[in-house]
Design a protein around this motif. Sequence first.
Motif, PDB file in Angstrom:
ATOM      1  N   ASP A  89       0.843  -1.193   0.000  1.00  0.00           N
ATOM      2  CA  ASP A  89       0.000   0.000   0.000  1.00  0.00           C
ATOM      3  C   ASP A  89       0.882   1.249   0.000  1.00  0.00           C
ATOM      4  OD1 ASP A  89       0.934   0.299   2.623  1.00  0.00           O
ATOM      5  OD2 ASP A  89      -0.972  -0.220   3.551  1.00  0.00           O
ATOM      6  N   GLU A  90       0.282   2.414   0.165  1.00  0.00           N
ATOM      7  CA  GLU A  90       1.021   3.682   0.124  1.00  0.00           C
ATOM      8  C   GLU A  90       2.074   3.792   1.227  1.00  0.00           C
ATOM      9  OE1 GLU A  90      -1.882   6.776   0.251  1.00  0.00           O
ATOM     10  OE2 GLU A  90      -2.507   6.441  -1.822  1.00  0.00           O
ATOM     11  N   ASP A  91       1.875   3.065   2.334  1.00  0.00           N
ATOM     12  CA  ASP A  91       2.826   3.082   3.454  1.00  0.00           C
ATOM     13  C   ASP A  91       3.876   1.988   3.339  1.00  0.00           C
ATOM     14  OD1 ASP A  91       1.422   5.219   4.634  1.00  0.00           O
ATOM     15  OD2 ASP A  91       0.004   3.806   5.564  1.00  0.00           O
ATOM     16  N   ASP A  92       3.965   1.343   2.191  1.00  0.00           N
ATOM     17  CA  ASP A  92       4.889   0.230   1.934  1.00  0.00           C
ATOM     18  C   ASP A  92       4.649  -0.974   2.840  1.00  0.00           C
ATOM     19  OD1 ASP A  92       6.192   1.315  -0.249  1.00  0.00           O
ATOM     20  OD2 ASP A  92       7.664   2.371   0.998  1.00  0.00           O
ATOM     21  N   GLU A  93       3.423  -1.140   3.285  1.00  0.00           N
ATOM     22  CA  GLU A  93       3.027  -2.319   4.050  1.00  0.00           C
ATOM     23  C   GLU A  93       2.525  -3.383   3.082  1.00  0.00           C
ATOM     24  OE1 GLU A  93       3.235  -2.728   7.408  1.00  0.00           O
ATOM     25  OE2 GLU A  93       4.154  -0.744   7.567  1.00  0.00           O
TER      26      GLU A  93
END
Length: 173
Positions: A89-93
Amino acid sequence: MKPLSSIKTFSLVLLVTTITLMSILEGKNSPFHFSAFGQGAEEDYKKYDIVLLSHSYVGNFFTDELIGEILNNGTATIKAVEMTAIFYDEDDETIGSADSGTSPYTINPGDTASFTIEVFDEAVKANASSYDFTAKWKDEFLSNNYFIRLAGGDISDDTSNDGDDEEEDEEES
């Protein structure tokens, strides 16, 4: 201090001998030398080398697809290649993954193979902003496993209008 029994002493000597023997056998030419993920000795890096030639993320109505092509840039034939896409996702999760085999199943040195990874997971389709790949394969005898991580890319937002916002903002003023 209580003395060790002969069985315990023998077990301890056997363990130390085994550890010593394994460390000696882990030389460059040893069949026992494998790093993490089953990657072999240095000569295996030349023997087994997969290159990601192209990839693209295509959003469809029912299922999204990652379509790509790999090259066997090594000196040995590889088989049973499995391409896995890991989505972030956008948070690199990490939010999910999907995988697929290649066509053809057997890839000779210098040859290419294509893959299509179908993405059915609605959470991945709605929230993924980027992806990476892993490739797993077997040698031509199907006896050893190998693994490599390959860089992927960003998933573009299909709703973007490529800078037309400025014109719309001017019209609204």
